[in-house]
Design a protein around this motif. Structure first.
Motif, mmCIF file in Angstrom:
data_model
loop_
_atom_site.group_PDB
_atom_site.id
_atom_site.type_symbol
_atom_site.label_atom_id
_atom_site.label_comp_id
_atom_site.label_asym_id
_atom_site.label_seq_id
_atom_site.Cartn_x
_atom_site.Cartn_y
_atom_site.Cartn_z
ATOM 1 N N TRP A 190 43.274 -63.631 -28.643
ATOM 2 C CA TRP A 190 44.286 -63.543 -29.704
ATOM 3 C C TRP A 190 44.539 -62.076 -30.022
ATOM 4 C CZ3 TRP A 190 46.830 -67.799 -31.107
ATOM 5 C CH2 TRP A 190 46.195 -69.043 -31.015
ATOM 6 N N ASP A 229 43.957 -73.396 -39.249
ATOM 7 C CA ASP A 229 44.408 -72.677 -40.451
ATOM 8 C C ASP A 229 43.252 -72.395 -41.393
ATOM 9 O OD1 ASP A 229 46.893 -72.693 -39.513
ATOM 10 O OD2 ASP A 229 47.773 -73.999 -41.057
ATOM 11 N N GLU A 242 40.958 -69.627 -40.098
ATOM 12 C CA GLU A 242 41.454 -68.258 -40.289
ATOM 13 C C GLU A 242 41.418 -67.841 -41.752
ATOM 14 O OE1 GLU A 242 45.226 -67.899 -38.273
ATOM 15 O OE2 GLU A 242 44.159 -67.415 -36.421
ATOM 16 N N ARG A 243 41.531 -68.806 -42.635
ATOM 17 C CA ARG A 243 41.562 -68.499 -44.064
ATOM 18 C C ARG A 243 40.155 -68.307 -44.625
ATOM 19 N NH1 ARG A 243 45.030 -72.548 -45.244
ATOM 20 N NH2 ARG A 243 43.346 -73.903 -45.903
ATOM 21 N N MET A 251 46.022 -55.796 -36.265
ATOM 22 C CA MET A 251 45.459 -55.631 -37.609
ATOM 23 C C MET A 251 44.376 -54.555 -37.622
ATOM 24 S SD MET A 251 46.558 -57.739 -40.007
ATOM 25 C CE MET A 251 45.155 -57.899 -41.117
ATOM 26 N N ARG A 280 38.514 -65.313 -30.209
ATOM 27 C CA ARG A 280 39.378 -64.210 -30.657
ATOM 28 C C ARG A 280 39.730 -63.239 -29.551
ATOM 29 N NH1 ARG A 280 41.622 -66.658 -34.557
ATOM 30 N NH2 ARG A 280 42.775 -64.743 -34.972
ATOM 31 N N HIS A 325 47.427 -65.000 -41.406
ATOM 32 C CA HIS A 325 46.153 -64.764 -42.090
ATOM 33 C C HIS A 325 45.113 -64.191 -41.144
ATOM 34 C CE1 HIS A 325 47.792 -67.980 -44.870
ATOM 35 N NE2 HIS A 325 47.697 -66.894 -45.591
ATOM 36 N N ASP A 326 45.456 -63.055 -40.557
ATOM 37 C CA ASP A 326 44.565 -62.513 -39.548
ATOM 38 C C ASP A 326 43.526 -61.577 -40.162
ATOM 39 O OD1 ASP A 326 43.455 -62.201 -37.182
ATOM 40 O OD2 ASP A 326 45.055 -61.041 -36.260
ATOM 41 N N HIS A 327 42.888 -62.053 -41.145
ATOM 42 C CA HIS A 327 41.788 -61.285 -41.722
ATOM 43 C C HIS A 327 40.767 -62.253 -42.273
ATOM 44 C CE1 HIS A 327 43.515 -61.903 -45.771
ATOM 45 N NE2 HIS A 327 44.617 -61.954 -45.080
ATOM 46 N N MET A 373 50.176 -68.647 -34.298
ATOM 47 C CA MET A 373 49.064 -68.154 -35.109
ATOM 48 C C MET A 373 49.565 -67.699 -36.466
ATOM 49 S SD MET A 373 46.756 -65.058 -33.878
ATOM 50 C CE MET A 373 45.736 -64.391 -35.124
ATOM 51 N N SER A 374 48.763 -67.877 -37.453
ATOM 52 C CA SER A 374 49.222 -67.610 -38.814
ATOM 53 C C SER A 374 49.174 -66.115 -39.123
ATOM 54 C CB SER A 374 48.355 -68.362 -39.812
ATOM 55 O OG SER A 374 47.176 -67.634 -40.053
ATOM 56 N N THR A 404 45.821 -58.704 -31.561
ATOM 57 C CA THR A 404 46.270 -58.388 -32.912
ATOM 58 C C THR A 404 46.310 -56.875 -33.077
ATOM 59 O OG1 THR A 404 45.764 -58.561 -35.264
ATOM 60 C CG2 THR A 404 43.896 -58.554 -33.776
#
Lengths: 94, 209
Positions: free
Chosen positions: A11, A59, A62-63, A15, A8, B4-6, B1-2, A13
């Motif tokens: 990556w 995927d 991350e989900r 968020m 990470r 869904h970053d949590h 990257m999706s 972000t």
């Protein structure tokens, strides 16, 4: 080089961080305890746990929630070692 | 990257409020016990141990270091050995490092790759520590992260971010709050929060008389 999904630090972000506290649910404690027990039995060490987690499709990684990743890893490693047959856990759930 | 970053599952939640993983975990335990791969008693004991660990153990180390300079030096030199002096087990990780916050240096800890954390001394890590945004932003925007936690450092303080691994875990020795000269070691320990030992907060200020 393709950047791995678990790495990470590479990556970026924006968020926000969800700082809400969360008591571990029974199944999360159970998953942690199962992995510890497997480790004590010499069936799965921390490096294998991580390799299993890091082998998740990006995927899905991350989900998934934290202990969903652990569960995925435990199942992956146990199937690799022949402790579980492929699909055995799924069969138990149906 | 999706997008869904949590860190929350999108799987449907069952009627009793549990994700499908819950049934999967229980089925895995059942299978492993049936196959005599693990013993149910060992699993229960592991759960008991997990819930018994808390940041209070790490706080004892910090408070002792605050009142005993020689202990502090030993803690900074070898945290595992210092923890043993207080009958604390630092867990299976080979190396546990204590780092000291000072007037000029502040440390914060992350595990960008996973969730490495001194669990034996602090209990299980909080969810946010394991979350994808924290793991990413602690290294790309550490000051922004600290601001989100309500911590602003003076401009002349150097911020050092430590990235944990499976083999090396960190515990932060926060600065002793001012106005605590009269407090006992036990009272000091009560000021030491989990977050202050991760480096995203300062210890609690003492109650004013």
């Amino acid at each position: 080089m393709e950047r791995a999904v678990h790495d990470r630090g590479v990556w970026p972000t924006d968020m926000p961080i969800d700082r809400s506290e969360h008591e571990l649910a029974d199944w999360e404690l159970l998953t942690d305890a199962l992995v510890s027990a497997l480790s004590s039995e010499g069936l799965m060490n921390v490096d294998e746990l991580r390799r299993g987690i890091e082998s998740m499709p990006p995927d899905e990684y991350e989900r998934a929630s934290y202990y969903e990743r652990w569960l995925f890893s435990a199942e992956t490693i146990l199937v690799e070692k022949g402790v579980l047959a492929p699909g055995e856990l799924d069969a138990r759930l149906t | 990257m999706s997008e869904h970053d949590h860190d929350h599952s999108h799987d449907p939640i069952t009627a009793d409020g549990e994700p499908p993983a819950a049934a999967r975990a229980r089925a895995l335990e059942e299978l492993l016990v049936e196959k005599a791969v693990v013993q149910r008693e060992d699993v229960r004991r592991n759960i008991d141990r997990l819930v018994s660990r808390s940041p209070a153990d790490g706080a004892r180390l910090v408070a002792r270091a605050w009142v005993d300079t020689e202990f502090k030096e030993r803690l900074l030199a070898d945290a595992r050995a210092a923890a043993q002096e207080l009958d604390l087990d630092s867990g299976p990780s080979p190396v546990v490092v204590a780092v000291e916050n000072t007037e000029t240096v502040h440390h914060m800890v992350v595990c960008t790759l996973c969730s490495c954390y001194p669990r034996a001394l602090l209990g299980p890590p909080p969810d946010w520590y394991k979350s994808l945004p924290y793991r990413s932003r602690a290294v790309s925007d550490p000051h922004g992260v600290l601001a989100e936690f309500g911590l602003e450092l003076d401009e002349d303080v150097e911020l050092r971010v430590l990235d944990s691994t499976a083999d090396v875990r960190y515990i932060v020795l926060p600065r002793k709050p001012e106005g605590t000269e009269e407090l006992s070691e036990q009272e000091l320990a009560a000021l030491v929060t989990r977050d202050s030992m991760i480096g995203v907060a300062q210890p609690v200020a003492p109650a004013t008389a």
